[in-house]
Design a protein around this motif. Structure first.
Motif, PDB file in Angstrom:
ATOM      1  N   GLY A  55      81.754  22.974  -1.783  1.00 50.31           N
ATOM      2  CA  GLY A  55      81.126  21.667  -1.940  1.00 50.31           C
ATOM      3  C   GLY A  55      81.808  20.773  -2.958  1.00 50.31           C
ATOM      4  N   THR A  56      82.982  21.163  -3.456  1.00 53.54           N
ATOM      5  CA  THR A  56      83.684  20.341  -4.440  1.00 53.54           C
ATOM      6  C   THR A  56      84.466  19.195  -3.784  1.00 53.54           C
ATOM      7  OG1 THR A  56      85.559  21.883  -4.410  1.00 53.54           O
ATOM      8  CG2 THR A  56      83.883  22.228  -6.098  1.00 53.54           C
ATOM      9  N   VAL A  57      84.784  19.349  -2.497  1.00 51.65           N
ATOM     10  CA  VAL A  57      85.437  18.285  -1.727  1.00 51.65           C
ATOM     11  C   VAL A  57      84.611  18.067  -0.470  1.00 51.65           C
ATOM     12  CG1 VAL A  57      87.479  17.660  -0.387  1.00 51.65           C
ATOM     13  CG2 VAL A  57      87.754  18.791  -2.592  1.00 51.65           C
ATOM     14  N   PRO A  58      84.188  16.833  -0.188  1.00 53.31           N
ATOM     15  CA  PRO A  58      83.349  16.590   0.993  1.00 53.31           C
ATOM     16  C   PRO A  58      84.145  16.711   2.290  1.00 53.31           C
ATOM     17  CG  PRO A  58      83.929  14.511  -0.053  1.00 53.31           C
ATOM     18  CD  PRO A  58      84.448  15.599  -0.949  1.00 53.31           C
ATOM     19  N   ARG A  59      83.525  17.301   3.283  1.00 52.24           N
ATOM     20  CA  ARG A  59      84.138  17.349   4.624  1.00 52.24           C
ATOM     21  C   ARG A  59      83.829  16.048   5.335  1.00 52.24           C
ATOM     22  NH1 ARG A  59      85.211  21.212   8.953  1.00 52.24           N
ATOM     23  NH2 ARG A  59      86.975  20.159   9.951  1.00 52.24           N
ATOM     24  N   ALA A  60      84.772  15.578   6.099  1.00 54.92           N
ATOM     25  CA  ALA A  60      84.549  14.352   6.864  1.00 54.92           C
ATOM     26  C   ALA A  60      83.367  14.528   7.807  1.00 54.92           C
ATOM     27  CB  ALA A  60      85.805  14.002   7.657  1.00 54.92           C
ATOM     28  N   PRO A  61      82.503  13.523   7.930  1.00 49.94           N
ATOM     29  CA  PRO A  61      81.403  13.601   8.897  1.00 49.94           C
ATOM     30  C   PRO A  61      81.940  13.836  10.305  1.00 49.94           C
ATOM     31  CG  PRO A  61      81.091  11.750   7.400  1.00 49.94           C
ATOM     32  CD  PRO A  61      82.472  12.277   7.151  1.00 49.94           C
ATOM     33  N   MET A  62      81.097  14.394  11.158  1.00 52.50           N
ATOM     34  CA  MET A  62      81.525  14.767  12.504  1.00 52.50           C
ATOM     35  C   MET A  62      82.099  13.597  13.287  1.00 52.50           C
ATOM     36  SD  MET A  62      82.044  17.142  14.634  1.00 52.50           S
ATOM     37  CE  MET A  62      81.132  18.533  13.930  1.00 52.50           C
ATOM     38  N   ILE A  63      81.561  12.412  13.107  1.00 53.17           N
ATOM     39  CA  ILE A  63      82.057  11.269  13.872  1.00 53.17           C
ATOM     40  C   ILE A  63      83.515  10.970  13.521  1.00 53.17           C
ATOM     41  CG2 ILE A  63      81.196   9.538  12.215  1.00 53.17           C
ATOM     42  CD1 ILE A  63      80.636   7.758  14.704  1.00 53.17           C
ATOM     43  N   TRP A  64      83.895  11.151  12.250  1.00 53.12           N
ATOM     44  CA  TRP A  64      85.278  10.942  11.838  1.00 53.12           C
ATOM     45  C   TRP A  64      86.173  12.011  12.474  1.00 53.12           C
ATOM     46  CZ3 TRP A  64      87.323   7.473   7.927  1.00 53.12           C
ATOM     47  CH2 TRP A  64      86.376   6.587   7.420  1.00 53.12           C
ATOM     48  N   ARG A  65      85.661  13.238  12.521  1.00 51.28           N
ATOM     49  CA  ARG A  65      86.449  14.333  13.090  1.00 51.28           C
ATOM     50  C   ARG A  65      86.646  14.143  14.594  1.00 51.28           C
ATOM     51  NH1 ARG A  65      83.265  19.412  11.052  1.00 51.28           N
ATOM     52  NH2 ARG A  65      81.849  17.988   9.994  1.00 51.28           N
ATOM     53  N   ARG A  66      85.587  13.684  15.268  1.00 53.71           N
ATOM     54  CA  ARG A  66      85.692  13.468  16.708  1.00 53.71           C
ATOM     55  C   ARG A  66      86.666  12.352  17.041  1.00 53.71           C
ATOM     56  NH1 ARG A  66      79.218  13.993  18.146  1.00 53.71           N
ATOM     57  NH2 ARG A  66      79.168  16.277  18.241  1.00 53.71           N
ATOM     58  N   MET A  67      86.802  11.402  16.130  1.00 56.57           N
ATOM     59  CA  MET A  67      87.738  10.297  16.316  1.00 56.57           C
ATOM     60  C   MET A  67      89.137  10.660  15.793  1.00 56.57           C
ATOM     61  SD  MET A  67      85.250   7.147  15.160  1.00 56.57           S
ATOM     62  CE  MET A  67      86.544   5.916  15.288  1.00 56.57           C
ATOM     63  N   ASN A  68      89.298  11.913  15.346  1.00 59.85           N
ATOM     64  CA  ASN A  68      90.576  12.392  14.800  1.00 59.85           C
ATOM     65  C   ASN A  68      91.029  11.571  13.594  1.00 59.85           C
ATOM     66  OD1 ASN A  68      90.977  14.496  16.755  1.00 59.85           O
ATOM     67  ND2 ASN A  68      91.495  12.900  18.238  1.00 59.85           N
ATOM     68  N   LEU A  69      90.065  11.173  12.773  1.00 64.90           N
ATOM     69  CA  LEU A  69      90.370  10.372  11.582  1.00 64.90           C
ATOM     70  C   LEU A  69      90.012  11.118  10.290  1.00 64.90           C
ATOM     71  CD1 LEU A  69      89.138   6.851  12.764  1.00 64.90           C
ATOM     72  CD2 LEU A  69      91.503   7.623  12.495  1.00 64.90           C
ATOM     73  N   GLU A  70      89.947  12.438  10.373  1.00 69.68           N
ATOM     74  CA  GLU A  70      89.627  13.208   9.174  1.00 69.68           C
ATOM     75  C   GLU A  70      90.662  12.976   8.075  1.00 69.68           C
ATOM     76  OE1 GLU A  70      88.031  17.663   7.967  1.00 69.68           O
ATOM     77  OE2 GLU A  70      88.984  17.344   9.912  1.00 69.68           O
ATOM     78  N   TRP A  71      91.927  12.815   8.479  1.00 73.11           N
ATOM     79  CA  TRP A  71      92.988  12.558   7.498  1.00 73.11           C
ATOM     80  C   TRP A  71      92.713  11.279   6.715  1.00 73.11           C
ATOM     81  CZ3 TRP A  71      95.667   7.990   7.790  1.00 73.11           C
ATOM     82  CH2 TRP A  71      95.540   7.282   9.004  1.00 73.11           C
ATOM     83  N   LEU A  72      92.182  10.238   7.387  1.00 66.70           N
ATOM     84  CA  LEU A  72      91.882   8.962   6.739  1.00 66.70           C
ATOM     85  C   LEU A  72      90.698   9.110   5.792  1.00 66.70           C
ATOM     86  CD1 LEU A  72      92.370   5.950   6.380  1.00 66.70           C
ATOM     87  CD2 LEU A  72      90.968   5.540   8.417  1.00 66.70           C
ATOM     88  N   TYR A  73      89.693   9.845   6.227  1.00 67.34           N
ATOM     89  CA  TYR A  73      88.520  10.083   5.380  1.00 67.34           C
ATOM     90  C   TYR A  73      88.943  10.789   4.089  1.00 67.34           C
ATOM     91  CZ  TYR A  73      83.843  11.660   3.999  1.00 67.34           C
ATOM     92  OH  TYR A  73      82.671  11.892   3.302  1.00 67.34           O
ATOM     93  N   ARG A  74      89.814  11.801   4.219  1.00 67.93           N
ATOM     94  CA  ARG A  74      90.274  12.541   3.037  1.00 67.93           C
ATOM     95  C   ARG A  74      91.114  11.649   2.133  1.00 67.93           C
ATOM     96  NH1 ARG A  74      92.757  18.217   4.643  1.00 67.93           N
ATOM     97  NH2 ARG A  74      92.620  18.461   2.380  1.00 67.93           N
ATOM     98  N   LEU A  75      91.901  10.773   2.728  1.00 62.64           N
ATOM     99  CA  LEU A  75      92.720   9.863   1.926  1.00 62.64           C
ATOM    100  C   LEU A  75      91.853   8.892   1.142  1.00 62.64           C
ATOM    101  CD1 LEU A  75      95.526   8.873   1.142  1.00 62.64           C
ATOM    102  CD2 LEU A  75      95.510   7.398   3.164  1.00 62.64           C
ATOM    103  N   ILE A  76      90.783   8.416   1.761  1.00 64.32           N
ATOM    104  CA  ILE A  76      89.861   7.495   1.084  1.00 64.32           C
ATOM    105  C   ILE A  76      89.211   8.185  -0.112  1.00 64.32           C
ATOM    106  CG2 ILE A  76      87.679   6.250   1.326  1.00 64.32           C
ATOM    107  CD1 ILE A  76      88.522   5.672   4.250  1.00 64.32           C
TER     108      ILE A  76
END
Length: 253
Positions: free
Chosen positions: A203-224
């Motif tokens: 829980g020290t780093v948040p996982r991207a919400p499912m909608i971000w993952r489904r859109m293949n934008l997890e990399w962007l969420y982590r960068l933000i």
């Protein structure tokens, strides 16, 4: 020898990615654990960083070649495969795969050893796993901030624990090299590098919400949420260009 040798594969910059889904990968690893063989089954989650590093590192290419399973970790790898008309079915990230294996381990009462991250994160991940997966046994754990001269003691500790799953969070490709170096001494059934997955579990780093993952934008969420990652993200367009222009000579199987 790989369990996926006869599986259709996409070849990206000389690295062979079997066309497995998450369900396929989980089943292959479960089989490796249940067969109880003496040889360690090394799983490599092949992200663009590992693929790029392997182009100049012959030892790393050999490690990938000898792995039991290579998964397509990252949308960049999947997109390149589709643009090259080899079409990997989906990405199989280290984080998702470890969570899938922990769920399977909870059903089968497997054991896990956690190696890597800082002490607080490592301990937090162990506690979270025990809470979420009460039938899993945490056979041991150790933070990732150890010196090379401590390797022998840690390897012996893992060998004594004989975990079903050894999750190594030492960063890529350091985790892959470490596993390969000691593979004959670890006495684990399956070992895999898991990147920052222990941070997510703890829980020290948040996982991207499912909608971000489904859109293949997890990399962007982590960068933000982790702006310090911007230098690593610059590698992604370089990977895409090089991979698309790369002329494959022969598959690695």
């Amino acid at each position: 020898m790989s369990c996926t040798k006869n599986k259709a594969a996409a070849t990206i910059m000389g690295i062979s990615f079997p066309k497995n889904t998450m369900r396929d990968c989980s089943a292959i690893i479960e089989q490796a654990i249940e067969q109880d063989k003496q040889e360690l089954f090394h799983v490599i989650t092949g992200n663009p960083e590992i693929v790029m590093a392997s182009q100049k590192d012959e030892q790393l290419r050999t490690i990938i070649q000898q792995a039991g399973l290579v998964t397509a970790d990252g949308i960049g790898v999947v997109m390149v495969s589709r643009l090259r008309r080899q079409r990997l079915p989906e990405r199989v990230t280290g984080c998702d795969l470890l969570l899938e294996l922990l769920a399977a381990g909870n059903r089968n009462r497997w054991s896990v050893y956690l190696l890597g991250a800082d002490e607080e994160t490592n301990r937090g991940a162990a506690e979270a796993i025990l809470k979420m997966y009460p039938h899993i046994r945490v056979a041991g754990r150790h933070h990732g901030y150890f010196k090379p001269e401590e390797d022998g003691r840690i390897v012996q500790e893992i060998a004594t624990a004989q975990p079903d799953i050894l999750a190594v969070a030492l960063g890529a490709p350091n985790a892959e090299r470490w596993i390969h170096k000691y593979r004959s001494q670890l006495h684990a059934k399956v070992a895999m590098g898991v990147g920052g997955t222990l941070d997510v579990i703890a829980g020290t780093v948040p996982r991207a919400p499912m909608i971000w993952r489904r859109m293949n934008l997890e990399w962007l969420y982590r960068l933000i949420h982790q702006p310090s990652r911007w230098r690593r993200q610059l590698m992604l367009p370089r990977f895409a260009v090089r991979a698309l222009l790369h002329r494959e000579r022969e598959n690695i199987t």
